[in-house]
Design a protein around this motif. Sequence first.
Motif, short mmCIF file in Angstrom:
data_model
loop_
_atom_site.label_atom_id
_atom_site.label_comp_id
_atom_site.label_asym_id
_atom_site.label_seq_id
_atom_site.Cartn_x
_atom_site.Cartn_y
_atom_site.Cartn_z
N ASP A 108 0.87 -1.18 0.00
CA ASP A 108 0.00 0.00 0.00
C ASP A 108 0.91 1.23 0.00
O ASP A 108 1.79 1.34 0.85
N ILE A 109 0.70 2.15 -0.94
CA ILE A 109 1.56 3.34 -1.00
C ILE A 109 0.97 4.50 -0.20
O ILE A 109 1.55 5.59 -0.17
N THR A 110 -0.19 4.28 0.44
CA THR A 110 -0.76 5.32 1.29
C THR A 110 -0.45 4.99 2.75
O THR A 110 -0.26 3.83 3.11
N TRP A 111 -0.41 6.03 3.57
CA TRP A 111 -0.07 5.83 4.98
C TRP A 111 -1.16 6.37 5.88
O TRP A 111 -1.64 7.48 5.67
N PRO A 112 -1.58 5.59 6.89
CA PRO A 112 -1.16 4.21 7.16
C PRO A 112 -1.95 3.23 6.31
O PRO A 112 -3.06 3.53 5.89
N PRO A 113 -1.39 2.03 6.07
CA PRO A 113 -2.13 1.02 5.31
C PRO A 113 -3.43 0.66 6.02
O PRO A 113 -3.51 0.69 7.25
N SER A 114 -4.44 0.32 5.24
CA SER A 114 -5.77 0.09 5.82
C SER A 114 -6.05 -1.38 6.13
O SER A 114 -7.16 -1.72 6.51
N HIS A 115 -5.04 -2.26 5.96
CA HIS A 115 -5.22 -3.67 6.31
C HIS A 115 -3.96 -4.16 7.01
O HIS A 115 -2.84 -3.80 6.62
N PRO A 116 -4.11 -5.00 8.05
CA PRO A 116 -2.93 -5.44 8.83
C PRO A 116 -1.90 -6.23 8.02
O PRO A 116 -0.72 -6.26 8.40
N ARG A 117 -2.30 -6.87 6.94
CA ARG A 117 -1.34 -7.61 6.12
C ARG A 117 -0.52 -6.70 5.21
O ARG A 117 0.52 -7.10 4.67
N ALA A 118 -1.00 -5.50 5.00
CA ALA A 118 -0.37 -4.61 4.02
C ALA A 118 0.95 -4.05 4.52
O ALA A 118 1.12 -3.75 5.70
N ILE A 119 1.88 -3.92 3.59
CA ILE A 119 3.19 -3.32 3.86
C ILE A 119 3.20 -1.93 3.25
O ILE A 119 2.84 -1.76 2.08
N TYR A 120 3.60 -0.96 4.04
CA TYR A 120 3.71 0.39 3.48
C TYR A 120 4.98 0.50 2.65
O TYR A 120 6.07 0.15 3.10
N SER A 121 4.83 0.99 1.44
CA SER A 121 5.98 1.21 0.56
C SER A 121 6.33 2.68 0.58
O SER A 121 5.56 3.51 0.10
N SER A 122 7.46 3.02 1.16
CA SER A 122 7.88 4.41 1.26
C SER A 122 8.55 4.81 -0.04
O SER A 122 8.31 4.23 -1.10
N LEU A 123 9.44 5.77 0.00
CA LEU A 123 10.00 6.32 -1.22
C LEU A 123 11.48 6.57 -1.08
O LEU A 123 11.93 7.22 -0.14
N THR A 124 12.25 6.03 -2.00
CA THR A 124 13.67 6.32 -2.09
C THR A 124 13.89 7.25 -3.28
O THR A 124 13.56 6.89 -4.41
N VAL A 125 14.37 8.45 -3.00
CA VAL A 125 14.58 9.44 -4.06
C VAL A 125 16.02 9.33 -4.54
O VAL A 125 16.95 9.59 -3.79
N CYS A 126 16.18 8.95 -5.81
CA CYS A 126 17.52 8.70 -6.33
C CYS A 126 17.53 8.89 -7.84
O CYS A 126 16.69 8.31 -8.54
N GLY A 127 18.46 9.69 -8.32
CA GLY A 127 18.58 9.90 -9.75
C GLY A 127 18.99 8.65 -10.51
O GLY A 127 18.66 8.51 -11.70
N ASP A 128 19.70 7.74 -9.85
CA ASP A 128 20.15 6.52 -10.53
C ASP A 128 18.98 5.68 -11.03
O ASP A 128 19.05 5.06 -12.10
N ASP A 129 17.88 5.64 -10.26
CA ASP A 129 16.70 4.89 -10.70
C ASP A 129 16.15 5.47 -11.99
O ASP A 129 15.69 4.74 -12.87
N LEU A 130 16.18 6.79 -12.09
CA LEU A 130 15.69 7.44 -13.31
C LEU A 130 16.62 7.13 -14.49
O LEU A 130 16.15 6.91 -15.62
N GLU A 131 17.92 7.14 -14.24
CA GLU A 131 18.87 6.83 -15.31
C GLU A 131 18.66 5.42 -15.85
O GLU A 131 18.76 5.18 -17.06
N LYS A 132 18.36 4.48 -14.96
CA LYS A 132 18.15 3.09 -15.38
C LYS A 132 16.92 2.93 -16.27
O LYS A 132 16.83 1.99 -17.06
N LEU A 133 15.97 3.86 -16.14
CA LEU A 133 14.75 3.78 -16.94
C LEU A 133 14.91 4.39 -18.32
O LEU A 133 14.03 4.24 -19.17
N ARG A 134 16.02 5.06 -18.55
CA ARG A 134 16.18 5.80 -19.81
C ARG A 134 15.98 4.94 -21.05
O ARG A 134 15.25 5.34 -21.97
#
Length: 346
Positions: free
Chosen positions: A257-283
Amino acid sequence: MQKAWFYEEYSPKEVLKLGDFPIPTPLHNQLLVQVRAAALNPIDFKRRQRPIFPSDFPVSRNQSVRQICILKHMLVQVVPGCDMAGVVIGKGGGVTKFDVGDEVYGNIQDFNAGEKLKQLGTLAEFIVVEESLIATKPNNLSFEEAASLPLAVQTAIEGFKTAGFKEGQTVFIVGGAGGVGTLVVQLAKHLYGASHVVATTSTPKVEFVEKLGADRVVDYRKTRYDDIDEKYDFLYDTIGDCKNSFVVAKDDAPIVDITWPPSHPRAIYSSLTVCGDDLEKLRPYLESGKLNAVIDPTGPYSFGDVIKAFGYLETGRARGKVVISVPSAGKNNVTSEMVPQKLSVC
């Protein structure tokens, strides 16, 4: 001075003002970028509507508390915006990857940086950003297309990493037409090798999501989660509905779940890593057309229509990303005499 949109109090979109704001000086590891396009994200209006509380981002509690204190005491004029695409017009002495004249794009706000959250966001003519946070703009993308990508695609990628997704698995995506969902569908199909991609959306957007690459599109106005017999290896919820959508996941399947807090106990919150390298890999995926930027058909909005653009984003009906075109400021060469010596960043 430059033109920028800013607010001086936490409130609805009507508090936004267009006015003069200092042009910042890049630090040793930063670039000065002339912004040509910016994209809006939900965090931009959520941050404006109220101060950031510790529960908003699951970083360390001490960092969050310090961040609140700084924002309360230093909030004078905050320029919203995370995503941008533009042209490098200056750089600090420690910058090695980019030169003046380079076209770049990225998310300039590192939300895990605690008190270093930038006061000067991307709804401005000029911004500063660390070189580690940005990437070279793909040649085939307009500034508007490039600006639509960073925060959304970084969020999308993080979800797959959080789930430990493997090639050949199946995925069920809740919210396939939004800013993040449109990218999750494409990444699942073309980057992560999902064997079967299913996504939900509303009736008018079914064909649109099919064209993104979904093998099956579920119209949530006509089909309930309980009516879906198949179970999936990965449930990716982009809208915070996992309290209901969890029923389509296999018993041992990760639920992200990318929203916080997740609305179900099984759900894992996915936070955010800000990195230019990820964008370069998508080029290569972007330049080959395997991954496409999706801009809502109501835009791009002009720089003078930022309040209107926020109003539309806040309806929750956007198809893809809401993007702002920023006109050339007519200052292609900003001299040191034009740039203030103190950086307006908190």
